[in-house]
Design a protein around this motif. Structure first.
Motif, PDB file in Angstrom:
ATOM      1  N   ARG A 101      -5.753  -0.643   6.360  1.00  0.00           N
ATOM      2  CA  ARG A 101      -5.517   0.402   7.361  1.00  0.00           C
ATOM      3  C   ARG A 101      -4.144   0.244   8.016  1.00  0.00           C
ATOM      4  NH1 ARG A 101     -10.920   0.788  10.998  1.00  0.00           N
ATOM      5  NH2 ARG A 101     -10.031   2.816  11.492  1.00  0.00           N
ATOM      6  N   LEU A 102      -3.707  -1.005   8.167  1.00  0.00           N
ATOM      7  CA  LEU A 102      -2.449  -1.265   8.869  1.00  0.00           C
ATOM      8  C   LEU A 102      -1.243  -1.181   7.941  1.00  0.00           C
ATOM      9  CD1 LEU A 102      -1.462  -2.109  11.732  1.00  0.00           C
ATOM     10  CD2 LEU A 102      -1.467  -4.468  10.904  1.00  0.00           C
ATOM     11  N   TYR A 103      -1.375  -1.753   6.739  1.00  0.00           N
ATOM     12  CA  TYR A 103      -0.243  -1.795   5.811  1.00  0.00           C
ATOM     13  C   TYR A 103      -0.755  -1.752   4.367  1.00  0.00           C
ATOM     14  CZ  TYR A 103       4.336  -3.021   3.942  1.00  0.00           C
ATOM     15  OH  TYR A 103       5.532  -3.001   3.256  1.00  0.00           O
ATOM     16  N   PRO A 104      -1.146  -0.578   3.898  1.00  0.00           N
ATOM     17  CA  PRO A 104      -1.743  -0.446   2.556  1.00  0.00           C
ATOM     18  C   PRO A 104      -0.928  -1.050   1.424  1.00  0.00           C
ATOM     19  CG  PRO A 104      -2.015   1.592   3.787  1.00  0.00           C
ATOM     20  CD  PRO A 104      -1.114   0.712   4.609  1.00  0.00           C
ATOM     21  N   PRO A 105       0.410  -0.890   1.366  1.00  0.00           N
ATOM     22  CA  PRO A 105       1.142  -1.461   0.215  1.00  0.00           C
ATOM     23  C   PRO A 105       0.927  -2.957   0.026  1.00  0.00           C
ATOM     24  CG  PRO A 105       2.542   0.066   1.408  1.00  0.00           C
ATOM     25  CD  PRO A 105       1.319  -0.136   2.255  1.00  0.00           C
ATOM     26  N   LEU A 106       0.843  -3.701   1.122  1.00  0.00           N
ATOM     27  CA  LEU A 106       0.601  -5.142   1.012  1.00  0.00           C
ATOM     28  C   LEU A 106      -0.787  -5.402   0.442  1.00  0.00           C
ATOM     29  CD1 LEU A 106       1.290  -8.082   1.461  1.00  0.00           C
ATOM     30  CD2 LEU A 106       0.592  -7.835   3.867  1.00  0.00           C
ATOM     31  N   MET A 107      -1.775  -4.626   0.895  1.00  0.00           N
ATOM     32  CA  MET A 107      -3.125  -4.801   0.390  1.00  0.00           C
ATOM     33  C   MET A 107      -3.190  -4.498  -1.106  1.00  0.00           C
ATOM     34  SD  MET A 107      -6.088  -5.779   1.421  1.00  0.00           S
ATOM     35  CE  MET A 107      -6.500  -6.577  -0.122  1.00  0.00           C
ATOM     36  N   TYR A 108      -2.482  -3.466  -1.537  1.00  0.00           N
ATOM     37  CA  TYR A 108      -2.472  -3.121  -2.963  1.00  0.00           C
ATOM     38  C   TYR A 108      -1.904  -4.268  -3.795  1.00  0.00           C
ATOM     39  CZ  TYR A 108      -3.077   1.656  -1.177  1.00  0.00           C
ATOM     40  OH  TYR A 108      -3.527   2.769  -0.527  1.00  0.00           O
ATOM     41  N   ARG A 109      -0.841  -4.898  -3.297  1.00  0.00           N
ATOM     42  CA  ARG A 109      -0.236  -6.011  -4.034  1.00  0.00           C
ATOM     43  C   ARG A 109      -1.206  -7.188  -4.125  1.00  0.00           C
ATOM     44  NH1 ARG A 109       4.538  -4.531  -1.159  1.00  0.00           N
ATOM     45  NH2 ARG A 109       4.326  -6.293   0.285  1.00  0.00           N
ATOM     46  N   ILE A 110      -1.896  -7.461  -3.039  1.00  0.00           N
ATOM     47  CA  ILE A 110      -2.857  -8.574  -3.024  1.00  0.00           C
ATOM     48  C   ILE A 110      -3.983  -8.314  -4.022  1.00  0.00           C
ATOM     49  CG2 ILE A 110      -4.590  -9.747  -1.625  1.00  0.00           C
ATOM     50  CD1 ILE A 110      -2.729  -9.349   0.788  1.00  0.00           C
ATOM     51  N   ILE A 111      -4.483  -7.077  -4.035  1.00  0.00           N
ATOM     52  CA  ILE A 111      -5.576  -6.737  -4.955  1.00  0.00           C
ATOM     53  C   ILE A 111      -5.132  -6.879  -6.400  1.00  0.00           C
ATOM     54  CG2 ILE A 111      -6.997  -4.819  -5.812  1.00  0.00           C
ATOM     55  CD1 ILE A 111      -7.260  -3.871  -2.920  1.00  0.00           C
ATOM     56  N   ARG A 112      -3.913  -6.416  -6.706  1.00  0.00           N
ATOM     57  CA  ARG A 112      -3.425  -6.494  -8.084  1.00  0.00           C
ATOM     58  C   ARG A 112      -3.363  -7.937  -8.582  1.00  0.00           C
ATOM     59  NH1 ARG A 112       0.325  -2.466  -6.486  1.00  0.00           N
ATOM     60  NH2 ARG A 112       2.043  -3.947  -6.366  1.00  0.00           N
ATOM     61  N   LYS A 113      -3.076  -8.878  -7.689  1.00  0.00           N
ATOM     62  CA  LYS A 113      -2.926 -10.283  -8.083  1.00  0.00           C
ATOM     63  C   LYS A 113      -4.235 -11.062  -7.990  1.00  0.00           C
ATOM     64  CE  LYS A 113       1.937 -10.523  -6.654  1.00  0.00           C
ATOM     65  NZ  LYS A 113       2.910 -11.165  -5.722  1.00  0.00           N
ATOM     66  N   SER A 114      -5.250 -10.468  -7.396  1.00  0.00           N
ATOM     67  CA  SER A 114      -6.508 -11.192  -7.202  1.00  0.00           C
ATOM     68  C   SER A 114      -7.309 -11.249  -8.488  1.00  0.00           C
ATOM     69  CB  SER A 114      -7.336 -10.525  -6.100  1.00  0.00           C
ATOM     70  OG  SER A 114      -7.725  -9.221  -6.493  1.00  0.00           O
ATOM     71  N   LYS A 115      -8.124 -12.283  -8.608  1.00  0.00           N
ATOM     72  CA  LYS A 115      -9.000 -12.437  -9.756  1.00  0.00           C
ATOM     73  C   LYS A 115     -10.400 -11.954  -9.360  1.00  0.00           C
ATOM     74  CE  LYS A 115      -6.504 -16.284 -11.870  1.00  0.00           C
ATOM     75  NZ  LYS A 115      -6.581 -17.671 -12.364  1.00  0.00           N
ATOM     76  N   VAL A 116     -10.763 -10.800  -9.913  1.00  0.00           N
ATOM     77  CA  VAL A 116     -12.028 -10.167  -9.567  1.00  0.00           C
ATOM     78  C   VAL A 116     -12.798  -9.914 -10.846  1.00  0.00           C
ATOM     79  CG1 VAL A 116     -13.110  -8.181  -8.463  1.00  0.00           C
ATOM     80  CG2 VAL A 116     -10.910  -9.030  -7.618  1.00  0.00           C
ATOM     81  N   ARG A 117     -14.135 -10.075 -10.743  1.00  0.00           N
ATOM     82  CA  ARG A 117     -14.937  -9.632 -11.869  1.00  0.00           C
ATOM     83  C   ARG A 117     -16.156  -8.868 -11.358  1.00  0.00           C
ATOM     84  NH1 ARG A 117     -19.567 -11.770 -15.365  1.00  0.00           N
ATOM     85  NH2 ARG A 117     -20.346 -11.828 -13.272  1.00  0.00           N
TER      86      ARG A 117
END
Length: 267
Positions: free
Chosen positions: A251-267
């Motif tokens: 909500r505060l800074y979406p671009p940073l959140m997008y970068r974090i999600i792209r680098k995260s390991k999720v299954r």
């Protein structure tokens, strides 16, 4: 839902045969509410009902929420046996564990049917009588995934985001007629949600994610959820620090959140 006293209040919970729905039923029953338990598996509903406080005052109502033709009759049973409905908790749902390129169209549609179209349809069924009585509370169980969007959960995130925004519109249109609308966004909760999650071909995953296995208990989730609902909250995020920070960042800074999600390991 009367936030001062739940004694005599009628609360209908879908997806009540396990996990979050079962835990919510226990918590509401403990506070004196009459709980209507719905899910597809009647024997599991009976098991849940037996462990509730004052089991004789609750109601079992087997239901497939995607069988839209049966929803009106099901609600009629609630009114016939209980006389009224104070709160509907749209909890029934299915998750996903598949990459976009591996997900078939019919799996996308199955997720949307259960997680979006079904709660919309059931809510429409109960609205007229809630508006007539001048009071009612509709609760939607969304997901932190519906606020963020992550790998392996595209269709699930889309459905949970859609129900959130539909709920916002419902609140905007009918709040002045006595309808309360709340949306709960769970993070990881220790349930079988990942076991029942759909793979790209529509089959169940059949195993529990590590994040799910190490998450907060469903009872802890239910205690926090009910406390927030009784406090009159409409936007309720429940999860660990990682999920809460993620929602805050989105909500505060979406671009940073997008970068974090792209680098995260999720299954």
């Amino acid at each position: 839902m009367n936030t001062d006293n739940l004694s005599g209040q009628v609360i209908w919970i879908t997806g009540a045969s396990s996990g979050i729905g079962e835990a919510l039923a226990r918590q509401f029953a403990k506070l004196g509410a009459q709980v209507v338990l719905s899910a597809r598996h009647e024997e599991e509903l009976k098991r849940v009902a037996r462990q509730l406080t004052h089991p004789e005052q609750h109601m079992i109502l087997p239901l497939d929420v995607t069988d839209y033709a049966s929803l009106t009759a099901a609600y009629g049973e609630v009114i016939q046996k209980k006389g009224r409905l104070d709160c509907l908790i749209n909890n029934a749902g299915v998750s996903q564990r598949a990459l976009i390129c591996d997900t078939l169209d019919h799996t996308d549609r199955q997720i949307m049917e259960i997680d979006y179209f079904a709660p919309v349809a059931l809510t429409r069924v109960v609205l007229p009588s809630m508006l007539k009585q001048g009071a009612g509370h509709v609760v939607f169980i969304s997901s932190v995934a519906g606020l963020l969007g992550t790998q392996y959960r595209a269709s699930y995130a889309a459905a949970k985001g859609a129900i959130h925004l539909w709920a916002n519109s419902l609140r905007a249109e009918l709040a002045d007629q006595g309808l309360r609308v709340s949306v709960i966004f769970p993070g990881f909760v220790k349930t079988n949600v990942s076991v029942a999650a759909l793979k790209g071909n529509g089959e169940q995953l059949g195993s529990m994610d590590d994040a799910q296995a190490n998450a907060m208990s469903s009872d802890e989730f239910a205690e926090q959820a009910v406390q927030a609902l009784l406090a009159g909250r409409e936007y309720i995020v429940i999860g660990g620090l990682k999920e809460k920070v993620g929602v805050w960042l989105s909500r505060l800074y979406p671009p940073l959140m997008y970068r974090i999600i792209r680098k995260s390991k999720v299954r």
